[in-house]
Structure formats: structure tokens, C-alpha cells
Write a protein that holds these residues in place. Structure first.
Motif, mmCIF file in Angstrom:
data_model
loop_
_atom_site.group_PDB
_atom_site.id
_atom_site.type_symbol
_atom_site.label_atom_id
_atom_site.label_comp_id
_atom_site.label_asym_id
_atom_site.label_seq_id
_atom_site.Cartn_x
_atom_site.Cartn_y
_atom_site.Cartn_z
ATOM 1 N N TYR A 1 -10.032 -3.829 9.052
ATOM 2 C CA TYR A 1 -10.479 -4.895 8.141
ATOM 3 C C TYR A 1 -10.898 -6.093 8.994
ATOM 4 N N TRP A 47 -5.448 -11.184 10.751
ATOM 5 C CA TRP A 47 -4.205 -11.831 10.330
ATOM 6 C C TRP A 47 -4.408 -13.321 10.087
ATOM 7 N N ARG A 66 -6.201 -5.038 11.796
ATOM 8 C CA ARG A 66 -6.130 -5.944 10.653
ATOM 9 C C ARG A 66 -6.507 -7.344 11.134
ATOM 10 N N LYS A 106 6.702 -5.009 4.903
ATOM 11 C CA LYS A 106 5.372 -5.131 5.501
ATOM 12 C C LYS A 106 5.500 -5.144 7.030
ATOM 13 N N VAL A 125 0.827 -1.218 0.000
ATOM 14 C CA VAL A 125 0.000 0.000 0.000
ATOM 15 C C VAL A 125 0.861 1.267 0.000
HETATM 16 P P1 TYD Z 1 1.024 -3.614 5.878
HETATM 17 O O1 TYD Z 1 1.814 -4.765 6.384
HETATM 18 O O2 TYD Z 1 1.661 -2.628 4.959
HETATM 19 O O3 TYD Z 1 -0.308 -4.223 5.241
HETATM 20 P P2 TYD Z 1 -1.673 -3.461 4.750
HETATM 21 O O4 TYD Z 1 -1.433 -2.026 4.647
HETATM 22 O O5 TYD Z 1 -1.894 -4.102 3.428
HETATM 23 O O6 TYD Z 1 -2.718 -3.825 5.770
HETATM 24 O O7 TYD Z 1 0.492 -2.792 7.123
HETATM 25 C C1 TYD Z 1 -0.301 -3.409 8.144
HETATM 26 C C2 TYD Z 1 -0.731 -2.326 9.110
HETATM 27 O O8 TYD Z 1 0.426 -1.832 9.787
HETATM 28 C C3 TYD Z 1 -1.376 -1.123 8.439
HETATM 29 O O9 TYD Z 1 -2.425 -0.642 9.274
HETATM 30 C C4 TYD Z 1 -0.251 -0.100 8.376
HETATM 31 C C5 TYD Z 1 0.582 -0.420 9.598
HETATM 32 N N1 TYD Z 1 2.038 -0.150 9.488
HETATM 33 C C6 TYD Z 1 2.689 0.591 10.481
HETATM 34 O O10 TYD Z 1 2.070 1.050 11.460
HETATM 35 N N2 TYD Z 1 4.031 0.801 10.354
HETATM 36 C C7 TYD Z 1 4.747 0.327 9.311
HETATM 37 O O11 TYD Z 1 5.984 0.583 9.237
HETATM 38 C C8 TYD Z 1 4.073 -0.449 8.312
HETATM 39 C C9 TYD Z 1 4.822 -0.997 7.122
HETATM 40 C C10 TYD Z 1 2.714 -0.668 8.455
#
Ligand code: TYD
Ligand code: NAD
Length: 362
Positions: A303, A230, A228, A203, A91
């Protein structure tokens, strides 16, 4: 077992979920597996090094946007199944550079569908009946939920909020249209956030494990209250196999882990696990490394997946609870330092600088 001897074409099989799927499939099935992967920054043939010498595994480097290439692969290898993982998937990168997402996720899926349709239309009747095109998608197409909203079901209207989610939504619509218009036997899965071995450390979960291990700041976006759901990656692979084998053609299936967690709680649990496995007096308790930083623009709050359809129709359910899966995942990253070094290239470091340098403490 259905599909046990069928040849299968996987796209994006050198990425995180794709490589877990390739390994999962070849442990259980006998037919040939062709892996078409462009090997972008996210693709790593090293994930599949254990398949060296297995003649069923055919890795091909190439672009799903290359119609000629896709057509020639279908002609030569004659797969009965296509499982489509290849995508731009992060994202934050879609916010920084949306064009690549439209190209691969929309144009690429279109190219694959169009070549699959031509190939499928020339198969004999039995082959046409057995053929499946399974499109791997995400729960992010449904947009965001308020804390008390019911979870996403297969009938939740699409409302994508990031360029990534919008490009996946567009690809889902193309897949649907190819079934409705041409009768192509498609299946679509919309899954929640995966975690597990071989996930690229951009991620949340692998990034936090590695930063915690090395005593670096743990950058939590916003106030860490985003939620999220998981799912351990191997459970996702099992769900895809179930949908391929028994899913009703033209249907979509939501896949989730029944494990909603706030980001801050995920990060704290990772800190506890890294403290337990690798205590380090110089670093101290890892939760002191947590830093709240500038939020992601348009950050979806929550989500959640209602996976009752796949459980009811196909008998699939997640096998691992989040805490057990996270423990396994943390130990995998601690034990696989050679893999980690192999993916942390100059381009990776550039991305980390680009994404985090401008995120100031809140
Ligand atoms: P991510 O792993 O990028 O998956 P997605 O955005 O597809 O859900 O992010 C998971 C959650 O973690 C999302 O709410 C954004 C947050 N996040 C942080 O707080 N810090 C970070 O450095 C990253 C990469 C994500
Ligand atoms: P990833 O970024 O780890 O891997 C993507 C793979 O696709 C890489 O191997 C890359 O080299 C390849 N690729 C990219 N562009 C390509 C192109 N033009 N031609 C051929 N190959 C190309 O992604 P992932 O996390 O494994 O996700 C795989 C699929 O699952 C994606 O479609 C994603 O939208 C979906 N999905 C991911 C999650 C998740 O939590 N990671 C959850 C639900 C659905």
C-alpha cells in the motif's frame, strides 16, 4: 477556528484512532462531544479516563446498527458534525469471521447515514449548511500495488481484496451515494496504516512490541516483504480536523505518512528499540525471535498513498517521521503496562491462539 464550538458526534471513539481523535479534539475545541461506541473487544473506555470530570464529554454505549438509538441521540444532542470511526477493523478477523464486518461496516454505516439524512433534512438552512458527515476509511479499498506502481490517489479504482476492505469499500460507496442522491454534506478520508498509543495488540506494531518485550516469537507473515505506509495516529487526527474544517463537501481525501516500510524492517526496528529500552540478557537480541509463518490468505503486497491533494488543498502534511513516531510508540507501550493488562482479556488470548496456532513456521 471553524467548528470550535460545534457539538460533534463521534462513533467508535473508544477504539484506537477514535480515542486519539476524541482527546485531540477536546484539547482544541470547546463544544460537546458525544461518543457512541458499542465497546466491542476493540473499544476501551480506559483510553479516555483522562476526560473524567470533563462535562463536554458524553460517552454512550450503543450500536450504530440501532436506528432508533441513533435517531434519539441526534434528536437529543443535535450535533453539527458526525465523525464515523466505528467499524470492525482487523483483516485477519475478517478472514476468520466476515459476517461481523458486513454487519457493522456496511449495515452500520447505512443506518448512520439514513438517520443522519433524516436529521439533517429537518435542520434550518444555516445548520444544514454547516453540517458535515465525515466517514473515516482506509487505503485498503484500493487493493494492492506492485513494487513500482504509483501510489494510490483519490481516482485509483476500488479493488478491495479482503472482506474487511470490501466492507469498507461498500461503506464508502454508500457515503458517496448519500451525497450524490440526497445532497448530504459528506466527506470521506482514506488513510494508510496508523500506529501509536492505544492500538489494540492484535495489529502488527503493538503485537510485536509486546512479544519482543516478553521474549515471545515474532510471527512475520510470509517472507516479510509486504509494504505498508505508516502514519502516526495523531497526524491522522489532525488531518481529519483539517478535512472537517476546510474539506470540500462530497470530496474524498487520501491521507498517508509518506513512510513506506517492509514488514520485516518494521519488526527489526521494533527489536532494536526494545533492546535499547529494555535490554535483557536472558532473552538476548530480540531479532532472534523473528519467525516466518504461514502467510495471510490474499495478503496485499503493498500500500502507498499519494497525499498531495490534502497537502495542496488543506495544507496538511505528516509531522512525524516513522522512526521518531515508532520510538515514541515503543516507549508508550513500555510505560503503560496497566493498560496492556486491561486489554489482554481471555477473549484476546483466545484470538491469539486461534490466529497463530495454525500458522506453522515456513
Ligand atoms: P495489520 O497491523 O494487521 O494491518 P493491515 O493488515 O490492515 O495492513 O498488519 C500489517 C502488516 O503486518 C500486514 O502486511 C500483515 C503483517 N502482519 C504480520 O506479518 N504478522 C502479524 O502477526 C500481523 C498481525 C500482521
Ligand atoms: P478499532 O477496531 O480500534 O476501533 C473500533 C471501535 O468501534 C471500537 O471502539 C469498537 O467498540 C467500536 N465499534 C465496533 N462496532 C461497533 C458498533 N456496531 N457500534 C458502535 N461502535 C462499534 O479501529 P481503529 O483502528 O481505531 O479504526 C477506526 C476507523 O478507522 C475504522 O473505520 C477503520 O476502518 C479506519 N481506519 C483504520 C486504520 C488503522 O490503521 N487502524 C487506517 C485507516 C482507516
Amino acid at each position: 477556528m471553524k467548528n470550535a464550538n460545534h457539538a460533534i458526534l463521534v462513533t467508535g471513539g473508544a477504539g484506537f484512532i477514535g480515542s486519539n481523535f476524541v482527546l485531540h479534539w477536546l484539547r482544541r475545541r470547546q463544544g460537546a462531544l458525544v461518543n457512541l461506541d458499542l465497546l466491542t473487544y476493540a473499544g476501551n473506555p480506559g483510553n479516555l479516563a483522562s476526560l473524567h470530570g470533563d462535562s463536554r464529554y458524553i460517552p454512550l454505549r450503543g450500536d450504530i446498527c440501532d436506528a432508533e438509538l441513533v435517531a434519539s441521540i441526534l434528536r437529543e444532542h443535535r450535533p453539527a458534525l458526525i465523525v464515523h470511526f466505528a467499524a470492525e477493523s482487523h483483516v485477519d478477523r475478517s478472514i476468520a469471521d466476515p459476517g461481523a464486518f458486513i454487519h457493522t461496516n456496511v449495515q452500520g454505516t447505512f443506518t448512520l447515514l439514513e438517520q443522519a439524512r433524516r436529521y439533517w433534512s429537518e435542520l434550518n438552512e444555516d445548520e444544514r449548511k454547516a453540517f458535515r458527515f465525515l466517514h473515516v476509511s482506509t487505503d485498503e479499498v484500493y487493493g494492492t500495488l506492485a513494487p513500482d506502481d504509483p501510489a494510490f490517489s483519490e481516482t485509483t479504482p476500488y479493488a478491495p481484496n479482503s472482506p474487511y476492505a470490501a466492507s469498507k469499500a461498500a461503506s464508502d460507496h454508500l457515503v458517496r451515494a448519500y451525497h450524490h442522491t440526497y445532497g448530504l454534506p459528506v466527506l470521506t478520508t482514506n488513510c494508510s496504516n496508523n500506529y501509536g498509543p492505544f492500538q489494540f495488540p492484535e495489529k502488527l506494531i503493538p503485537l510485536m512490541i509486546l512479544n519482543a518485550l516478553e521474549g515471545k516469537p515474532l510471527p512475520v507473515y510470509g517472507d516479510g516483504s509486504n509494504v505498508r505506509d505508516w502514519l502516526y495516529v495523531d497526524d491522522h487526527c489532525a488531518a481529519i480536523c483539517a478535512v472537517l474544517d476546510q474539506g470540500r463537501v462530497g470530496e474524498t481525501y487520501n491521507i498517508g505518512g509518506n513512510s513506506e516500510r517492509k514488514n520485516l524492517d518494521v519488526v527489526r526496528t521494533i527489536c532494536d528499540l526494545v533492546d535499547e529500552f529494555r535490554p535483557d540478557a536472558a532473552i538476548g537480541p530480540r531479532d532472534r525471535l523473528i519467525k516466518f509463518v504461514t502467510d495471510r490468505p490474499g495478503h496485499d503486497l503493498r500500500y502507498a498513498i499519494d497525499a498531495s491533494k490534502i497537502t495542496r488543498e488543506l495544507g496538511w502534511r505528516p509531522s512525524l517521521q516513522f522512526e521518531a513516531g515508532l520510538r515514541e510508540t515503543v516507549s508508550w507501550y513500555l510505560e503503560n503496562s496497566a493498560w496492556i493488562e486491561s486489554v489482554r482479556t481471555g477473549a484476546y488470548r483466545d484470538w491469539i491462539r486461534q490466529n497463530y496456532e495454525e500458522r506453522v513456521p515456513r
